[in-house]
Scaffold this active site. Structure first.
Site, short mmCIF file in Angstrom:
data_model
loop_
_atom_site.label_atom_id
_atom_site.label_comp_id
_atom_site.label_asym_id
_atom_site.label_seq_id
_atom_site.Cartn_x
_atom_site.Cartn_y
_atom_site.Cartn_z
N LYS A 79 1.01 -1.14 -0.15
CA LYS A 79 -0.37 0.25 0.30
C LYS A 79 0.50 1.16 -0.08
CE LYS A 79 -3.92 -2.27 2.38
NZ LYS A 79 -4.38 -2.78 3.75
N GLN B 38 -5.26 -2.07 9.57
CA GLN B 38 -4.71 -3.48 8.97
C GLN B 38 -5.23 -4.54 10.19
OE1 GLN B 38 -2.85 -4.33 6.01
NE2 GLN B 38 -4.06 -5.92 6.27
N ASP C 41 -11.33 2.28 4.72
CA ASP C 41 -11.73 1.42 3.86
C ASP C 41 -12.74 0.51 4.26
OD1 ASP C 41 -9.41 -0.67 3.63
OD2 ASP C 41 -8.96 -1.36 5.69
#
Ligand code: NAP
Length: 298
Positions: free
Chosen positions: A48, A92, A115
């Site tokens: 990322k 994460q 997200d």
């Protein structure tokens, strides 16, 4: 059989984002929180970071030890929420068992939720008009982009989604449904899985079990989206048995190189959407605009 090239699509999305970022007054900042030392999670975060560099997004990785308490992580998120320089936050997953995933996700300011996991964003996204939400769940939205890129018709098709997780299966089903597919969702308790997968025009598999789906479990011409990522040594495999499935499918997303790269591209797309939202909010915030005006006069 045509491979759905997620790498090529992600490069296309990244090029568009790069242009958008260059036009923003302030470079977006994505804060990524990595708790513990799970090697797969570390690889995802590194990837990322590389994608961010390509686009011009500033990424900050906060690496925390596995023993980090929930309280400490909540305090870090609170600080990032208040930091005007941080555009978006991503934690994460998976988190270790001593933390409440829901509590952590809910702590993220929805306006910084890269997200689309926060219930406020996910709830808006799950409405019929999914544009109600500024961000979209990255993996499922990437799947739709991949289908669109290859002009695969969704409306009127029977889509079978294997897996019902909150981050992939359910939102993928939601997106297919809102685009006019008739959707069947299968899971661990589905009896005779093959009876359902054989009906699929579009088959999305998001389980995490190598070779769960084989060629004899589908009809000819099916479009297969393999989301699974199963690590064996240094190699990654999907959930479908590629040799037998590729003989039946008209299109198939490979692993690696299919859904993975598009997922990261959409995460960055979300970050840029949040940056646009931030700048719109800035322009209507009288305190901020008068401060900026004063600064401009100096
Ligand atoms: P998850 O939360 O573990 O969910 C797995 C789902 O599979 C569950 O709904 C489970 O059913 C279902 N399942 C398990 N065994 C099954 C079986 N034998 N038959 C039918 N369904 C079964 O996993 P996830 O987060 O959705 O991820 C799924 C896979 O996608 C993993 O390999 C993950 O690494 C990968 N992934 C890839 C990306 C990417 O960017 N490429 C992104 C996210 C995830 P129950 O709900 O009944 O338990």
């Amino acid at each position: 059989m045509i491979l759905l090239d997620g790498k090529k699509l992600s490069e296309k999305i990244l090029a568009q984002l790069k242009k958008q970022v260059s036009q923003l007054q302030k470079k977006p900042v994505l804060a990524m929180i990595l708790v513990g030392d799970d090697p797969a999670s570390a690889i995802y975060v590194r990837r990322k970071k590389i994608f961010c560099e390509e686009v011009g997004i500033i990424s900050k990785t906060l690496k925390l030890p596995a023993r980090t308490s929930e309280k400490k992580l909540l305090a870090i998120i609170d600080k990032l929420n208040k930091d005007k320089n941080v555009t978006a936050i991503m934690v994460q997953l998976p988190l270790s068992g001593h933390m409440s995933k829901n509590k952590i996700i809910e702590a993220i300011n929805p306006r910084k939720d890269a997200d689309c996991l926060h219930p406020a964003n996910y709830g808006k996204f799950a409405q019929v008009d999914e544009n109600y939400s500024v961000v979209a769940p990255a993996t499922p939205f990437g799947i739709i982009k991949l289908l669109e890129e290859y002009k695969i018709k969704i409306e009127g098709k029977h889509a079978v989604v294997v897996g019902r997780s909150n981050i992939v299966g359910k939102p993928a089903a939601q997106l297919l449904l809102s685009r006019g597919a008739t959707v069947t969702i299968c899971h661990r308790h589905t009896k005779n899985l093959a009876a359902f997968t054989r009906q699929a025009d579009i088959l999305v598999v998001a389980v995490g079990k190598r070779n769960l789906i084989r060629g004899n479990m589908m009809k000819k011409g099916v479009v297969v989206i393999d989301v699974g990522m199963n690590r064996f040594g240094k190699k990654i495999f999907g959930d479908v048995d590629f040799p037998s499935v590729s003989k039946k499918a008209s299109f198939i997303s490979p692993v690696p190189g299919g859904v993975g790269p598009t997922t990261i591209a959409i995460l960055l797309w979300n970050t840029v959407q949040l940056a646009h939202l931030d700048s719109r909010l800035d322009s209507v915030n009288p305190r901020r605009t008068s401060r900026l005006a004063k600064r401009a006069k100096k």
